[in-house]
Design an enzyme around this catalytic site. Structure first.
Site, PDB file in Angstrom:
ATOM      1  N   GLY A 193      20.619   6.774 -37.098  1.00 39.76           N
ATOM      2  CA  GLY A 193      21.557   6.093 -36.203  1.00 39.76           C
ATOM      3  C   GLY A 193      22.905   6.795 -36.165  1.00 39.76           C
ATOM      4  O   GLY A 193      23.319   7.432 -37.129  1.00 39.76           O
ATOM      5  N   ARG A 217      29.803   2.250 -33.370  1.00 39.01           N
ATOM      6  CA  ARG A 217      30.764   1.156 -33.542  1.00 39.01           C
ATOM      7  C   ARG A 217      31.685   1.333 -34.745  1.00 39.01           C
ATOM      8  O   ARG A 217      32.650   0.599 -34.914  1.00 39.01           O
ATOM      9  CB  ARG A 217      30.027  -0.178 -33.634  1.00 39.01           C
ATOM     10  CG  ARG A 217      29.605  -0.695 -32.259  1.00 39.01           C
ATOM     11  CD  ARG A 217      28.946  -2.035 -32.353  1.00 39.01           C
ATOM     12  NE  ARG A 217      27.582  -1.931 -32.851  1.00 39.01           N
ATOM     13  CZ  ARG A 217      26.896  -2.961 -33.355  1.00 39.01           C
ATOM     14  NH1 ARG A 217      27.466  -4.146 -33.438  1.00 39.01           N
ATOM     15  NH2 ARG A 217      25.663  -2.800 -33.779  1.00 39.01           N
ATOM     16  N   LYS A 262      46.581  13.613 -66.854  1.00 44.39           N
ATOM     17  CA  LYS A 262      45.567  14.364 -66.089  1.00 44.39           C
ATOM     18  C   LYS A 262      45.009  15.482 -66.941  1.00 44.39           C
ATOM     19  O   LYS A 262      45.784  16.213 -67.578  1.00 44.39           O
ATOM     20  CB  LYS A 262      46.213  14.966 -64.840  1.00 44.39           C
ATOM     21  CG  LYS A 262      45.212  15.676 -63.961  1.00 44.39           C
ATOM     22  CD  LYS A 262      45.781  16.901 -63.276  1.00 44.39           C
ATOM     23  CE  LYS A 262      45.910  18.071 -64.209  1.00 44.39           C
ATOM     24  NZ  LYS A 262      46.227  19.342 -63.550  1.00 44.39           N
ATOM     25  N   ALA A 287      59.880   8.690 -74.417  1.00 48.33           N
ATOM     26  CA  ALA A 287      60.040   8.297 -73.012  1.00 48.33           C
ATOM     27  C   ALA A 287      60.511   9.470 -72.170  1.00 48.33           C
ATOM     28  O   ALA A 287      61.393  10.227 -72.576  1.00 48.33           O
ATOM     29  CB  ALA A 287      61.043   7.163 -72.912  1.00 48.33           C
ATOM     30  N   SER A 307      65.270  15.264 -78.780  1.00 50.48           N
ATOM     31  CA  SER A 307      65.347  14.676 -77.437  1.00 50.48           C
ATOM     32  C   SER A 307      66.047  15.606 -76.461  1.00 50.48           C
ATOM     33  O   SER A 307      66.969  16.322 -76.835  1.00 50.48           O
ATOM     34  CB  SER A 307      66.151  13.376 -77.487  1.00 50.48           C
ATOM     35  OG  SER A 307      65.458  12.444 -78.257  1.00 50.48           O
ATOM     36  N   ARG A 329      68.405  22.654 -76.212  1.00 47.48           N
ATOM     37  CA  ARG A 329      69.387  22.059 -75.293  1.00 47.48           C
ATOM     38  C   ARG A 329      70.761  22.600 -75.638  1.00 47.48           C
ATOM     39  O   ARG A 329      70.977  23.112 -76.742  1.00 47.48           O
ATOM     40  CB  ARG A 329      69.371  20.529 -75.427  1.00 47.48           C
ATOM     41  CG  ARG A 329      69.785  20.043 -76.783  1.00 47.48           C
ATOM     42  CD  ARG A 329      69.475  18.571 -76.994  1.00 47.48           C
ATOM     43  NE  ARG A 329      70.103  18.100 -78.241  1.00 47.48           N
ATOM     44  CZ  ARG A 329      69.680  17.061 -78.929  1.00 47.48           C
ATOM     45  NH1 ARG A 329      68.629  16.387 -78.536  1.00 47.48           N
ATOM     46  NH2 ARG A 329      70.306  16.700 -80.020  1.00 47.48           N
TER      47      ARG A 329
HETATM   48  C1  UD1 Z   1      15.934  -4.144 -36.571  1.00 46.44           C
HETATM   49  C2  UD1 Z   1      14.622  -4.914 -36.394  1.00 46.44           C
HETATM   50  C3  UD1 Z   1      14.923  -6.403 -36.280  1.00 46.44           C
HETATM   51  C4  UD1 Z   1      15.685  -6.863 -37.503  1.00 46.44           C
HETATM   52  C5  UD1 Z   1      16.950  -6.015 -37.688  1.00 46.44           C
HETATM   53  C6  UD1 Z   1      17.607  -6.334 -39.003  1.00 46.44           C
HETATM   54  C7  UD1 Z   1      13.115  -3.416 -35.195  1.00 46.44           C
HETATM   55  C8  UD1 Z   1      12.496  -3.100 -33.902  1.00 46.44           C
HETATM   56  N1  UD1 Z   1      13.967  -4.458 -35.199  1.00 46.44           N
HETATM   57  O1  UD1 Z   1      16.660  -4.318 -35.350  1.00 46.44           O
HETATM   58  O2  UD1 Z   1      13.733  -7.132 -36.171  1.00 46.44           O
HETATM   59  O3  UD1 Z   1      16.012  -8.212 -37.388  1.00 46.44           O
HETATM   60  O4  UD1 Z   1      16.622  -4.612 -37.711  1.00 46.44           O
HETATM   61  O5  UD1 Z   1      18.836  -5.688 -39.081  1.00 46.44           O
HETATM   62  O6  UD1 Z   1      12.835  -2.749 -36.175  1.00 46.44           O
HETATM   63  N2  UD1 Z   1      16.902   3.927 -36.567  1.00 46.44           N
HETATM   64  C9  UD1 Z   1      16.579   5.269 -36.539  1.00 46.44           C
HETATM   65  N3  UD1 Z   1      16.000   5.791 -35.414  1.00 46.44           N
HETATM   66  C10 UD1 Z   1      15.722   5.033 -34.321  1.00 46.44           C
HETATM   67  C11 UD1 Z   1      16.068   3.654 -34.355  1.00 46.44           C
HETATM   68  C12 UD1 Z   1      16.648   3.146 -35.498  1.00 46.44           C
HETATM   69  O7  UD1 Z   1      16.785   5.992 -37.513  1.00 46.44           O
HETATM   70  O8  UD1 Z   1      15.181   5.591 -33.349  1.00 46.44           O
HETATM   71  C13 UD1 Z   1      17.513   3.383 -37.782  1.00 46.44           C
HETATM   72  C14 UD1 Z   1      18.947   2.956 -37.540  1.00 46.44           C
HETATM   73  O9  UD1 Z   1      19.830   3.992 -37.892  1.00 46.44           O
HETATM   74  C15 UD1 Z   1      19.092   1.784 -38.479  1.00 46.44           C
HETATM   75  C16 UD1 Z   1      17.698   1.204 -38.553  1.00 46.44           C
HETATM   76  O10 UD1 Z   1      16.816   2.209 -38.107  1.00 46.44           O
HETATM   77  O11 UD1 Z   1      19.475   2.167 -39.780  1.00 46.44           O
HETATM   78  C17 UD1 Z   1      17.542  -0.074 -37.727  1.00 46.44           C
HETATM   79  O12 UD1 Z   1      17.738   0.221 -36.362  1.00 46.44           O
HETATM   80  P1  UD1 Z   1      18.531  -0.748 -35.411  1.00 46.44           P
HETATM   81  O13 UD1 Z   1      18.570  -0.137 -34.080  1.00 46.44           O
HETATM   82  O14 UD1 Z   1      19.831  -1.115 -36.035  1.00 46.44           O
HETATM   83  O15 UD1 Z   1      17.571  -2.017 -35.388  1.00 46.44           O
HETATM   84  P2  UD1 Z   1      17.968  -3.475 -34.952  1.00 46.44           P
HETATM   85  O16 UD1 Z   1      18.054  -3.532 -33.481  1.00 46.44           O
HETATM   86  O17 UD1 Z   1      19.125  -3.926 -35.726  1.00 46.44           O
END
Ligand code: UD1
Ligand code: CA
Length: 453
Positions: A14, A18, A337, A366, A409, A426
């Site tokens: 991911g 955000r 350190k 001191a 000192s 000194r």
């Molecule tokens: C997912 C679950 C949902 C659950 C929620 C909990 C699925 C389809 N849904 O949704 O049921 O309630 O988590 O938080 O699994 N990631 C990848 N590659 C991708 C997609 C995702 O590496 O192509 C990774 C993301 O970085 C993340 C994790 O998988 O760490 C979860 O993906 P995210 O898109 O956040 O899933 P949610 O929509 O939150």
């Protein structure tokens, strides 16, 4: 019984937009350790040695963070983000290596606890094929809902695909799963992207396994375990939960804290039983405190070792390489350190000890300072056993003060002082009898003349 082999797939492809950060989301720190490394640590704690890490583009840093806590890591790149099942299948080669158990965890859920992973694996050991880690959030919005029948998990419905009735279900998918290794790939390969998002949902494995006559169950774990980090607000909330857990563990292990909510630990802080931590203490990584040490309020430590029954602070700063021996004392507004402070030595007030060795029972007055840096290089100051360094002395390194020596000192010490010697560095004091009276008279006259102008 031979222990079951296990592979953990960590999904970390991911982008984390955000977070509004140039740093990948999973590399933001909690207690001084990247989020994804917390996940790897929990996995390691559950006795899992092999990790398949799924990263997006430029995953080198993410890989390094995971390798900092576990060694057996295979990295798989997911070039296109087509959903959680697609991400898991990026690790196909690793999954195909015939493990007994496959755990799938998210790289952005740092508070997952070893116990939850153990619980899921024990279900696999009981013969279950797919285990889903469920939880009951205060507000279920956004999560996949768990649809159960007679103790079996029938389906997980993503919110976007859920009916009104399904949306009322409070039991939600935490996202983490455990799969029987033998059947995992065959099930995952049947997942399609036929849904509202056109994504390959890992959650579809539940319906597919059911259709295949496999056993599927949901276990309930505490909501903390599956908190995902998407924003800096959630990052701070996760940090707070982590700190609360750590403080509790510390107190139950015998550490006294008067105001635990004001003490902030790092991921690797070690404090032995019967140490006392006063309020407002901050730990950076790499600090250990031995039994009986007392840490007074408002102190800040990083990379430091504090010996048994040492007394530190208030307002002490220990930087990397500070090594305080048993019963030593480092007082207020003192910075140490890369220095050893010997047994029973005292550095009580307003002092900088850098790149130094302070002998046992030495007393540093001191305002004494080691002048360790000449703008180019750092130099060593050696202070022997029982040495007395008078207040406001400067020790210009490299320099050594022999055992039992005495520095007057206000000295600026630039040359070595042998054992048992007394060193003055000194200007000699001059006293002019009666001259203060003359001086005052002269200044008063000048002031009067100025007023008359
Ligand atoms: C997912 C679950 C949902 C659950 C929620 C909990 C699925 C389809 N849904 O949704 O049921 O309630 O988590 O938080 O699994 N990631 C990848 N590659 C991708 C997609 C995702 O590496 O192509 C990774 C993301 O970085 C993340 C994790 O998988 O760490 C979860 O993906 P995210 O898109 O956040 O899933 P949610 O929509 O939150
Ligand atoms: Ca998520």
């Amino acid at each position: 019984m031979t222990p079951r082999s296990c592979l953990t797939v960590i999904l970390a492809a991911g982008e984390g937009t955000r977070m509004k950060s140039s740093l990948p989301k999973v590399l933001h720190n909690i207690a001084g350790l990247p989020i994804v490394a917390h996940v790897a640590k929990a996995v390691h704690g559950a006795g899992v040695r092999d990790i398949a890490l799924v990263v997006g583009k430029g995953g080198n840093q993410v890989e390094a963070a995971v390798r900092s806590v576990v060694s057996s890591v295979t990295v798989h790149e997911q070039t296109e983000r087509l959903g959680t099942a697609h991400a898991v299948l990026a690790a196909r080669e690793s999954i195909a290596r015939e493990y007994d158990d496959i755990l799938v965890v998210f790289g952005d859920t740092p508070l997952i606890e070893t116990a939850a992973l153990d619980q899921a694996r024990s279900k696999l050991a009981d013969g279950v094929d797919v285990v889903v880690m469920g939880f009951r959030p205060a507000v279920p919005n956004g999560y996949g809902r768990l649809i159960e029948q007679d103790g079996r998990l029938i389906a997980i419905r993503e919110e976007k695909d859920a009916s009104e009735a399904e949306k009322k279900i409070g039991f939600c998918n935490g996202g983490l799963m455990a799969l029987r290794g033998q059947t995992a790939l065959a099930l995952l390969d049947k997942i399609t992207n036929d849904n509202a998002n056109n994504e390959f949902y890992l959650t579809d494995v539940v319906e597919i396994a059911n259709a295949d006559g496999k056993s599927v169950v949901a276990i309930e774990i505490s909501p903390d375990n599956v908190i995902g980090i998407n924003t800096r607000v959630e990052l701070a909330e996760a940090e707070a939960i982590w700190q609360t857990r750590k403080r509790r563990d510390m107190m139950l292990a015998g550490v006294t804290m008067q105001a635990p909510e004001t003490v902030f630990f790092a991921h690797d802080t070690l404090v032995e039983a019967d140490a006392i931590l006063e309020p407002n203490i901050i730990f950076g990584p790499g600090v250990s405190i031995a039994s009986g040490a007392v840490i007074h309020a408002f102190s800040y430590f990083e990379g430091a070792k504090i010996g048994a029954n040492a007394n530190v602070g208030p307002f002490a700063r220990l930087r990397p390489g500070a090594d305080l021996a048993a019963k030593s004392k480092v007082g207020n507004f003192v910075e140490v350190k890369n220095a050893k402070v010997g047994v029973g030595a005292k550095v009580n007030h307003l002092t900088y000890i850098g790149d130094a060795i302070v002998g046992p029972a030495a007393n540093i007055g001191a305002g004494a300072i080691t002048c360790n840096y000449d703008g180019y290089n750092k130099h060593l100051t050696e202070i022997g056993a029982n040495v007395f360094i008078g207040s406001n002395s400067s020790l210009v390194a490299p320099v050594s003060i022999g055992d039992n020596a005495y520095v007057a000192s206000g000295s600026v010490i630039t040359a070595n002082v042998p054992a048992d010697a007394l060193a003055f560095g000194r200007a000699r004091q001059e006293v002019k009898e009666g001259r203060a009276v003359q001086l005052r008279a002269r200044y008063a006259a000048q002031k009067l003349a100025k007023k008359a102008d």
